[in-house]
Design a protein around this motif. Structure first.
Motif, PDB file in Angstrom:
ATOM      1  N   PRO A 164       0.820  -1.249   0.087  1.00 52.81           N
ATOM      2  CA  PRO A 164      -0.075   0.120  -0.011  1.00 52.81           C
ATOM      3  C   PRO A 164       0.925   1.324  -0.016  1.00 52.81           C
ATOM      4  CG  PRO A 164      -0.070  -1.009   2.327  1.00 52.81           C
ATOM      5  CD  PRO A 164       0.682  -2.001   1.084  1.00 52.81           C
ATOM      6  N   THR A 165       0.080   2.593  -0.556  1.00 59.56           N
ATOM      7  CA  THR A 165       0.889   3.642  -0.397  1.00 59.56           C
ATOM      8  C   THR A 165       0.313   4.332   0.664  1.00 59.56           C
ATOM      9  OG1 THR A 165       1.356   5.693  -1.438  1.00 59.56           O
ATOM     10  CG2 THR A 165      -0.774   4.583  -2.239  1.00 59.56           C
ATOM     11  N   SER A 166       0.360   5.923   0.628  1.00 55.85           N
ATOM     12  CA  SER A 166      -0.496   6.424   1.947  1.00 55.85           C
ATOM     13  C   SER A 166      -0.940   7.759   1.417  1.00 55.85           C
ATOM     14  CB  SER A 166       0.278   6.756   3.136  1.00 55.85           C
ATOM     15  OG  SER A 166       1.445   7.701   2.725  1.00 55.85           O
ATOM     16  N   ILE A 167      -2.056   8.250   1.808  1.00 55.78           N
ATOM     17  CA  ILE A 167      -2.742   9.540   1.317  1.00 55.78           C
ATOM     18  C   ILE A 167      -1.205  10.642   1.483  1.00 55.78           C
ATOM     19  CG2 ILE A 167      -4.084  11.128   2.054  1.00 55.78           C
ATOM     20  CD1 ILE A 167      -5.552   8.806   0.598  1.00 55.78           C
ATOM     21  N   ALA A 168      -0.803  10.760   2.652  1.00 58.23           N
ATOM     22  CA  ALA A 168       0.389  11.622   2.560  1.00 58.23           C
ATOM     23  C   ALA A 168       1.440  11.586   1.418  1.00 58.23           C
ATOM     24  CB  ALA A 168       1.179  11.703   3.938  1.00 58.23           C
TER      25      ALA A 168
END
Ligand code: ZN
Ligand code: FE
Length: 256
Positions: free
Chosen positions: A207-211
């Motif tokens: 996964p990536t992150s929103i930030a």
């Protein structure tokens, strides 16, 4: 809790979330690799979450439901193999002791939904289907640029530490485009190198992150001066949020 992307087809991930006994799978386009994982880890499949109707996200639903008795949850406004519990914005799903909130994110398809839980082992978690990718967003098959921008705005407003589980490994080709839009973005240059090394080792970039995405994803950055200028170089008529977003999306569609 364990969160595993199961690779399928050429570039899909079927996300498996489990606690060592019970499991949830998101967008099982293919039943076979999910069945293998359930057997390998001796898991009972409790729920199947579906974000939208495309076959690479639903192809394994019937087989998995029949084999395991799992409940299927999916978008209220799309045609998904029945029986299914139909969901729209504001509905919640209880699974593995977690509460997932449903967010309407039309754009890629007309009834696309995402699943968000604020606390999975101390951090938020998002299953966003084909709406948001690392470095990119889904193609607009059934929605308008304005709808997709509004959907991405909702996801961008989630906490920065939200883990974002996208359903395709499109990261490297997305970042090649992102670098064409923002060649001087140092965060982007660093992230591109980091993802290239993950892919060289055969590992997922997700996964990536929103930030992370707020720093590097041109589709979340159409209001930044750099991205706005690049969009207007592609389409001089682009001038407001929706037309600037549409220009970036069109540029990506044509990008080789
Ligand atoms: Zn799709
Ligand atoms: Fe897909």
């Amino acid at each position: 809790m364990y969160l595993n992307p199961i690779p399928a087809f050429s570039d899909n991930y079927l996300w498996l979330l489990h606690d060592g006994k019970r499991a949830v799978v998101v967008d099982p386009g293919d039943a076979e690799p999910v069945m293998r994982a359930l057997q390998e880890y001796e898991l009972q499949l409790e729920s199947i979450l579906v974000t939208h109707h495309h076959p690479d996200h639903t192809g394994g639903v019937d087989t998995l439901r029949n084999a395991t008795g799992a409940q299927v949850f999916g978008p209220a406004r799309e045609r998904i193999p029945e029986p299914l519990i139909r969901l729209a914005e504001g509905d919640t799903v209880q699974a593995l002791g977690l509460e997932f909130r449903v967010i309407d994110v039309p754009g890629h398809t007309a009834g696309h939904i995402a699943f968000y839980t604020p606390d999975m082992d101390g951090r938020p978690l998002l299953f966003c289907g084909d709406t948001l990718f690392s470095g990119g967003c889904g193609r607009l098959f059934e929605g308008t640029p304005a709808q997709m921008l509004a959907s991405l705005d909702k996801l961008a407003a989630l906490p920065g530490n939200t883990r974002v589980c996208c359903t395709h490994e499109y990261t490297m080709s997305n970042l090649r485009f992102a670098l064409a839009v923002e060649p001087d973005n140092l965060e982007l240059i660093g992230y591109h190198a980091q993802c290239a090394s993950l892919r060289n080792d055969g590992r997922p970039t997700l996964p990536t992150s929103i930030a992370q995405e707020l720093l590097i994803n041109p589709f979340l950055r159409t209001r930044q001066a750099t991205v706005k200028a690049a969009a207007q170089a592609f389409d001089p008529a682009a001038h407001d949020d929706n037309t600037l977003f549409a220009a970036i999306r069109q540029w990506k569609n044509e990008f080789k």
